[in-house]
Structure formats: structure tokens, C-alpha cells
Design a protein around this motif. Structure first.
Motif, PDB file in Angstrom:
ATOM      1  N   PRO A  78       0.802  -1.230   0.000  1.00  0.00           N
ATOM      2  CA  PRO A  78       0.000   0.000   0.000  1.00  0.00           C
ATOM      3  C   PRO A  78       0.836   1.282   0.000  1.00  0.00           C
ATOM      4  O   PRO A  78       0.358   2.328  -0.439  1.00  0.00           O
ATOM      5  N   ASP A  79       2.074   1.235   0.492  1.00  0.00           N
ATOM      6  CA  ASP A  79       2.923   2.427   0.477  1.00  0.00           C
ATOM      7  C   ASP A  79       3.689   2.570  -0.835  1.00  0.00           C
ATOM      8  O   ASP A  79       4.621   3.363  -0.934  1.00  0.00           O
ATOM      9  N   ARG A  80       3.277   1.791  -1.870  1.00  0.00           N
ATOM     10  CA  ARG A  80       3.859   1.822  -3.208  1.00  0.00           C
ATOM     11  C   ARG A  80       5.326   1.396  -3.228  1.00  0.00           C
ATOM     12  O   ARG A  80       6.072   1.733  -4.132  1.00  0.00           O
ATOM     13  N   ARG A  81       5.723   0.633  -2.234  1.00  0.00           N
ATOM     14  CA  ARG A  81       7.095   0.116  -2.223  1.00  0.00           C
ATOM     15  C   ARG A  81       7.120  -1.284  -2.823  1.00  0.00           C
ATOM     16  O   ARG A  81       6.182  -2.063  -2.661  1.00  0.00           O
ATOM     17  N   ASP A  82       8.239  -1.589  -3.480  1.00  0.00           N
ATOM     18  CA  ASP A  82       8.467  -2.910  -4.056  1.00  0.00           C
ATOM     19  C   ASP A  82       9.099  -3.771  -2.966  1.00  0.00           C
ATOM     20  O   ASP A  82      10.217  -3.474  -2.514  1.00  0.00           O
ATOM     21  N   LEU A  83       8.409  -4.834  -2.556  1.00  0.00           N
ATOM     22  CA  LEU A  83       8.929  -5.683  -1.494  1.00  0.00           C
ATOM     23  C   LEU A  83      10.284  -6.268  -1.867  1.00  0.00           C
ATOM     24  O   LEU A  83      11.151  -6.445  -1.008  1.00  0.00           O
ATOM     25  N   ASN A  84      10.493  -6.536  -3.170  1.00  0.00           N
ATOM     26  CA  ASN A  84      11.754  -7.132  -3.595  1.00  0.00           C
ATOM     27  C   ASN A  84      12.866  -6.094  -3.762  1.00  0.00           C
ATOM     28  O   ASN A  84      13.896  -6.381  -4.368  1.00  0.00           O
ATOM     29  N   ARG A  85      12.662  -4.905  -3.245  1.00  0.00           N
ATOM     30  CA  ARG A  85      13.721  -3.900  -3.110  1.00  0.00           C
ATOM     31  C   ARG A  85      13.806  -3.445  -1.652  1.00  0.00           C
ATOM     32  O   ARG A  85      14.380  -2.394  -1.364  1.00  0.00           O
ATOM     33  N   SER A  86      13.239  -4.241  -0.737  1.00  0.00           N
ATOM     34  CA  SER A  86      13.133  -3.838   0.666  1.00  0.00           C
ATOM     35  C   SER A  86      13.837  -4.783   1.627  1.00  0.00           C
ATOM     36  O   SER A  86      13.754  -4.600   2.839  1.00  0.00           O
ATOM     37  N   PHE A  87      14.520  -5.818   1.095  1.00  0.00           N
ATOM     38  CA  PHE A  87      15.210  -6.784   1.954  1.00  0.00           C
ATOM     39  C   PHE A  87      16.585  -6.259   2.357  1.00  0.00           C
ATOM     40  O   PHE A  87      17.189  -5.488   1.610  1.00  0.00           O
ATOM     41  N   PRO A  88      17.091  -6.633   3.532  1.00  0.00           N
ATOM     42  CA  PRO A  88      16.545  -7.603   4.491  1.00  0.00           C
ATOM     43  C   PRO A  88      15.448  -7.051   5.394  1.00  0.00           C
ATOM     44  O   PRO A  88      14.916  -7.769   6.220  1.00  0.00           O
ATOM     45  N   GLY A  89      15.141  -5.780   5.238  1.00  0.00           N
ATOM     46  CA  GLY A  89      14.050  -5.213   6.002  1.00  0.00           C
ATOM     47  C   GLY A  89      14.465  -4.692   7.365  1.00  0.00           C
ATOM     48  O   GLY A  89      15.629  -4.703   7.747  1.00  0.00           O
ATOM     49  N   SER A  90      13.456  -4.228   8.093  1.00  0.00           N
ATOM     50  CA  SER A  90      13.684  -3.656   9.419  1.00  0.00           C
ATOM     51  C   SER A  90      12.413  -3.793  10.232  1.00  0.00           C
ATOM     52  O   SER A  90      11.308  -3.591   9.716  1.00  0.00           O
ATOM     53  N   ALA A  91      12.571  -4.119  11.502  1.00  0.00           N
ATOM     54  CA  ALA A  91      11.409  -4.254  12.391  1.00  0.00           C
ATOM     55  C   ALA A  91      10.753  -2.917  12.675  1.00  0.00           C
ATOM     56  O   ALA A  91       9.601  -2.863  13.133  1.00  0.00           O
ATOM     57  N   LYS A  92      11.455  -1.802  12.375  1.00  0.00           N
ATOM     58  CA  LYS A  92      10.916  -0.476  12.682  1.00  0.00           C
ATOM     59  C   LYS A  92      10.820   0.410  11.448  1.00  0.00           C
ATOM     60  O   LYS A  92      10.631   1.619  11.560  1.00  0.00           O
ATOM     61  N   GLY A  93      10.936  -0.193  10.265  1.00  0.00           N
ATOM     62  CA  GLY A  93      10.924   0.585   9.039  1.00  0.00           C
ATOM     63  C   GLY A  93       9.546   0.732   8.438  1.00  0.00           C
ATOM     64  O   GLY A  93       8.522   0.659   9.130  1.00  0.00           O
ATOM     65  N   SER A  94       9.509   0.925   7.116  1.00  0.00           N
ATOM     66  CA  SER A  94       8.247   1.030   6.388  1.00  0.00           C
ATOM     67  C   SER A  94       7.491  -0.291   6.445  1.00  0.00           C
ATOM     68  O   SER A  94       8.028  -1.316   6.897  1.00  0.00           O
ATOM     69  N   LEU A  95       6.268  -0.280   5.965  1.00  0.00           N
ATOM     70  CA  LEU A  95       5.484  -1.514   5.933  1.00  0.00           C
ATOM     71  C   LEU A  95       6.209  -2.588   5.131  1.00  0.00           C
ATOM     72  O   LEU A  95       6.287  -3.754   5.548  1.00  0.00           O
ATOM     73  N   ALA A  96       6.776  -2.200   3.976  1.00  0.00           N
ATOM     74  CA  ALA A  96       7.520  -3.166   3.162  1.00  0.00           C
ATOM     75  C   ALA A  96       8.730  -3.700   3.924  1.00  0.00           C
ATOM     76  O   ALA A  96       9.021  -4.901   3.895  1.00  0.00           O
ATOM     77  N   ALA A  97       9.446  -2.821   4.609  1.00  0.00           N
ATOM     78  CA  ALA A  97      10.620  -3.247   5.373  1.00  0.00           C
ATOM     79  C   ALA A  97      10.230  -4.199   6.491  1.00  0.00           C
ATOM     80  O   ALA A  97      10.948  -5.156   6.788  1.00  0.00           O
ATOM     81  N   ARG A  98       9.080  -3.980   7.120  1.00  0.00           N
ATOM     82  CA  ARG A  98       8.631  -4.849   8.205  1.00  0.00           C
ATOM     83  C   ARG A  98       8.265  -6.241   7.684  1.00  0.00           C
ATOM     84  O   ARG A  98       8.586  -7.252   8.299  1.00  0.00           O
ATOM     85  N   VAL A  99       7.570  -6.283   6.535  1.00  0.00           N
ATOM     86  CA  VAL A  99       7.217  -7.579   5.945  1.00  0.00           C
ATOM     87  C   VAL A  99       8.489  -8.327   5.552  1.00  0.00           C
ATOM     88  O   VAL A  99       8.627  -9.530   5.805  1.00  0.00           O
ATOM     89  N   ALA A 100       9.435  -7.620   4.931  1.00  0.00           N
ATOM     90  CA  ALA A 100      10.700  -8.249   4.536  1.00  0.00           C
ATOM     91  C   ALA A 100      11.436  -8.790   5.758  1.00  0.00           C
ATOM     92  O   ALA A 100      11.985  -9.902   5.727  1.00  0.00           O
ATOM     93  N   HIS A 101      11.448  -8.022   6.838  1.00  0.00           N
ATOM     94  CA  HIS A 101      12.127  -8.443   8.064  1.00  0.00           C
ATOM     95  C   HIS A 101      11.499  -9.711   8.630  1.00  0.00           C
ATOM     96  O   HIS A 101      12.212 -10.651   9.033  1.00  0.00           O
ATOM     97  N   ILE A 102      10.173  -9.765   8.675  1.00  0.00           N
ATOM     98  CA  ILE A 102       9.483 -10.942   9.206  1.00  0.00           C
ATOM     99  C   ILE A 102       9.779 -12.168   8.340  1.00  0.00           C
ATOM    100  O   ILE A 102      10.080 -13.255   8.855  1.00  0.00           O
ATOM    101  N   PHE A 103       9.744 -12.003   7.011  1.00  0.00           N
ATOM    102  CA  PHE A 103      10.011 -13.138   6.124  1.00  0.00           C
ATOM    103  C   PHE A 103      11.445 -13.633   6.278  1.00  0.00           C
ATOM    104  O   PHE A 103      11.699 -14.843   6.326  1.00  0.00           O
TER     105      PHE A 103
END
Length: 329
Positions: free
Chosen positions: A112-137
Motif C-alpha cells: 500500500p505504500d507503493r514500495r516494491d517488497l523485492n527492493r526492501s530486503f533484508p528489512g527492518s522491524a521499525k521501518g516502512s510496511l515493506a521493510a517490516r514484511v521483509a524483516h518478518i520473512f
């Protein structure tokens, strides 16, 4: 019974824990890991199925829909799981058919924040929604595994010839890529923020299967994906049988390029996926609605068509045909 190149020292006969849920040997376990609340206060969760084998072996993940509109992989995972008898499985298989749940629901490539999940890894527990999903995965799935298969399709109204992408310089990856049984193998470098790049930094090999187009089921691409996945699992000695491979040996791509529109208009494609073309061969024509003032799109070199747009309405500079040069040619 484990692959010599993978770590088989993990306690496969012990309960396997993921997402605060325990999976026991010889069983399938469904898990939902909470991702975030929607504005409606409804929770969205990451759906996972763990197949816990009865013999020692590697831990491997299958993932699909990192881009939420890429659906072939969802069906590939469903059919693959149907064909595996967990009582005869060695190791642990973690299946995540829908990684980008937000995009999947909205039939969108993005979150929903128009971010590409496959440009958001490894992610962050406190980042954008995409970063949080990447972090959990990454933390709940990827880092528990020694190998992964990530399933994709083309994007933006484009379709892809079935192909495997990965680090072909890694002999382990090359063996598994060849076992998959696709028409072409592509050695590709990783991109910042991609799942493959995050895995590379952790020393976890991964293969990417690309086939078909977004928001469509392609039966042939799905069948090849299922059989290829089962063959790779057999190569890892997780399965004692695999589909026979009566396909030709895959051909390796040395480089590829997108042929782009030199003008805007209506594009009429003249070639198909997997077709071999010669240098300067017309690949299609761009003209207006009446067919006036046609301009040909031509091949810059001898090659094979590995992707093309399905949208005939093009602007100047749009990608039209993905052409690959075969390494042996």
C-alpha cells in the motif's frame, strides 16, 4: 540422505519451531504469522505450511507472490505440496505461497505504500510496511533455511519464457538450476534490496523461477514449475523420486537486452516466446490505429525471445521484447 553440500546437522527429528508454533516430524503444520493491522483493525497474516520430514535432511523454503500480482507461483506451491508425502520427506520444507499479502489482496505488484517488497530486503522491524514484511520473512523463514526457490512471473503486462535466474558460478546452484528443466538459464547479478541479495550476504543460495505474466494462471508454466521444483527437491535428496525429465537440456544465456519502442503507437507483435530470431529480423511493428507510418522493431543480435509485452499500446522508450543471446552461439 541429506545433500553433502547442505548443512544436515540441524535436529530434524526434534520439533521444528517457527512463528511460536511447533511442527512435529511426519506432520504438516499450518501457521499464520501476524504482519500488521489494516485501518479496519483487521489483522493480516503471513500464511505458511511446514512439512516436517521423518528423516534427516536440509531445510528449504518455497516462496511466491513477493510481487502480489504474480500468481503462477501460488498455484505451483499448492500443486507441489499436493504431490509430497511428508512421511517420505527428508528434512523440512517451508512453503510461503503469498509473501506480499497486501499486494495479493489488492491485485497489485506493490504494497500500500507503493514500495516494491523485492527492493526492501533484508528489512527492518521499525521501518516502512515493506521493510517490516521483509524483516518478518527473513527472520521467520529464510534464516532458518539452507536453500530457497522463489517463484515469479513477468511484470507490467509482460510475459516471460520459463527461465531460471541465479548465481550460475556457484556449482551447487548450477546443478539445481539444470535439474529444474527450463528452456534457459540466466546468470544474473543481485540488486540492492532484493531477496537474492539479502540471501547472498548470508551465504544462502536461492534460485528464481520466472514464467508467465501477472494476474493470470499459465498452465504450462505452472506444470513446469511444479515438476522442476520436485526435481530440485529430489536433487537435494529430500524426495526419493522425482518427475522424469524428458525436456532438452537448458541453454545458458550470456546476456540479454530489451528492444524498446522508438516511437509511440500500437505495437503488433510478430514473434513468440522461445522463438529464435536473427540479427535485424523484424520483431513487430508500431503504427497508428489505421496501420499508417509503420516502424519496425528489429533484433540487435541473433538470439531467443525470453519475454515480451502483452500490451499493444506503447509509448516511446517502452520495453517491447526481451531478447537473450545464447552463450554457445
Amino acid at each position: 540422505m541429506s545433500d553433502d553440500n547442505l548443512n544436515s546437522g540441524s535436529p530434524i527429528f526434534e520439533p521444528f519451531e517457527i512463528g511460536n508454533t511447533t511442527s512435529l516430524p511426519g506432520r504438516r503444520t499450518r501457521i499464520e504469522i501476524p504482519l500488521a493491522r489494516l485501518p479496519s483493525e483487521t489483522w493480516l497474516s503471513l500464511p505458511i505450511e511446514v512439512l516436517h520430514g521423518t528423516e534427516p535432511g536440509p531445510t528449504v523454503w518455497l516462496s511466491a507472490a513477493i510481487h502480489g500480482d504474480e500468481l503462477n507461483g501460488v498455484e505451483i506451491i499448492r500443486q507441489t505440496l499436493e504431490r509430497i508425502d511428508v512421511k517420505r520427506l527428508a528434512g523440512v520444507l517451508i512453503a510461503v505461497p503469498v509473501v506480499n499479502v497486501f499486494g495479493f489482496i489488492n491485485q497489485s505488484r506493490y504494497l500500500p505504500d507503493r514500495r516494491d517488497l523485492n527492493r526492501s530486503f533484508p528489512g527492518s522491524a521499525k521501518g516502512s510496511l515493506a521493510a517490516r514484511v521483509a524483516h518478518i520473512f527473513m527472520s521467520e523463514v529464510v534464516t532458518r533455511c539452507e536453500f530457497g526457490i522463489d517463484l515469479h512471473t513477468g511484470s507490467n503486462h509482460r510475459t516471460n519464457l520459463p527461465q531460471i535466474r541465479g548465481d550460475m558460478r556457484d556449482p551447487r546452484n548450477r546443478v539445481r538450476a539444470e535439474a529444474f528443466g527450463v528452456p534457459v538459464l540466466i546468470h544474473s547479478e543481485t540488486r540492492d534490496g532484493s531477496l537474492r541479495e539479502a540471501c547472498r550476504k548470508r551465504g544462502i543460495p536461492v534460485l528464481v523461477y520466472e514464467a508467465g505474466e501477472p494476474l493470470r494462471f499459465d498452465d504450462a508454466a505452472i506444470e513446469l514449475g511444479v515438476e522442476g521444483t520436485l526435481r530440485v527437491l529430489a536433487t537435494l535428496r529430500m524426495l526419493d523420486t522425482s518427475p522424469c525429465n524428458d525436456r532438452h537440456a537448458p541453454r545458458e544465456v550470456s546476456d540479454s537486452t530489451w528492444v524498446r519502442a522508438r516511437r509511440g503507437g500500437i505495437f503488433r507483435l510478430r514473434v513468440g516466446l522461445g522463438q529464435h530470431v536473427g540479427k535485424r529480423q523484424p520483431l513487430g511493428v508500431i503504427a497508428n490505429a489505421f496501420g499508417d507510418q509503420p516502424m519496425s522493431a528489429t533484433a540487435p543480435f541473433d538470439g531467443i525471445v525470453i519475454g515480451h509485452t502483452n500490451n499493444p499500446l506503447v509509448n516511446q522508450g517502452d520495453a517491447l521484447i526481451h531478447l537473450a543471446r545464447i552463450a554457445s552461439e
